[in-house]
Design an enzyme around this catalytic site. Structure first.
Site: not given
Length: 188
Positions: A63, A75, A91, A95, A139
């Site tokens: 992050r 999320a 999601e 993920e 991601e």
């Protein structure tokens, strides 16, 4: 209770980005004076509590605003016009690779109502089936399944510190005791 609102006199758009925008509103106070409010506009997000074989699915990712890795429940951002329940399923699949038969809305939380309009809808997933994760191209995630004890240790170590995941842990703990996710007390 005396409820006092802050009528908007004018709005100035300061920044328009891919995820957020920033505006400065001039408002009128109850005494007639003017003040400004800096407001971050966000499309909203979803988060998913998914428990497989008694373990909570989480993702670890870097992050940038915190300059560290964080462990969080799956999320992501709502797309324009997207139904939050559909977004939660999307999601979770993207993920973690897991799909689910259904999701139940537990809560909708305002993340920082003093300066942002972001609301995260938190769902519990049911009927989970494993599959292949399909993260967004930007991601980079590590998927883990944590016991409650491991999750509590991550909290103590600071690896879990975001509000949505902390709320998810409390909801999961309550579920372990009652067998129920409870009813939604959220506002949309």
């Amino acid at each position: 209770m005396n409820r006092i609102n802050e009528p908007t006199v004018s709005t100035k758009q300061v920044f328009e980005g891919k995820i957020i925008s920033l505006q400065v509103d001039e408002i009128e106070l109850p005494n007639g004076a003017k003040a400004t409010r800096e407001i971050v506009k966000h499309p909203g997000a979803v988060a998913v509590i998914a428990v497989v074989d008694g373990k909570l699915l989480v993702v670890e990712q870097y992050r940038k605003p915190l300059e560290r890795f964080q462990v969080e429940i799956p999320a992501g951002k709502l797309e324009r016009g997207e139904d939050p329940a559909d977004a939660a399923k999307r999601e979770l699949r993207e993920e973690t690779g897991y799909s689910c038969e259904s999701v139940k809305l537990l809560h909708s939380i305002a993340t920082s109502p003093g300066f942002a309009d972001e609301v995260i809808h938190i769902y519990a997933a049911d009927g989970l089936q494993s599959g292949e994760a399909e993260p967004d191209e930007d991601e980079f995630l590590n998927v883990e399944a944590l016991t409650m004890e491991e999750a509590e240790r991550y909290v103590a170590e600071g690896r879990i510190c975001d509000a949505k995941t902390l709320l998810a842990l409390y909801a999961w703990k309550l579920y372990q005791v009652t067998g129920e996710w409870g009813t939604s007390t959220s506002r949309k």
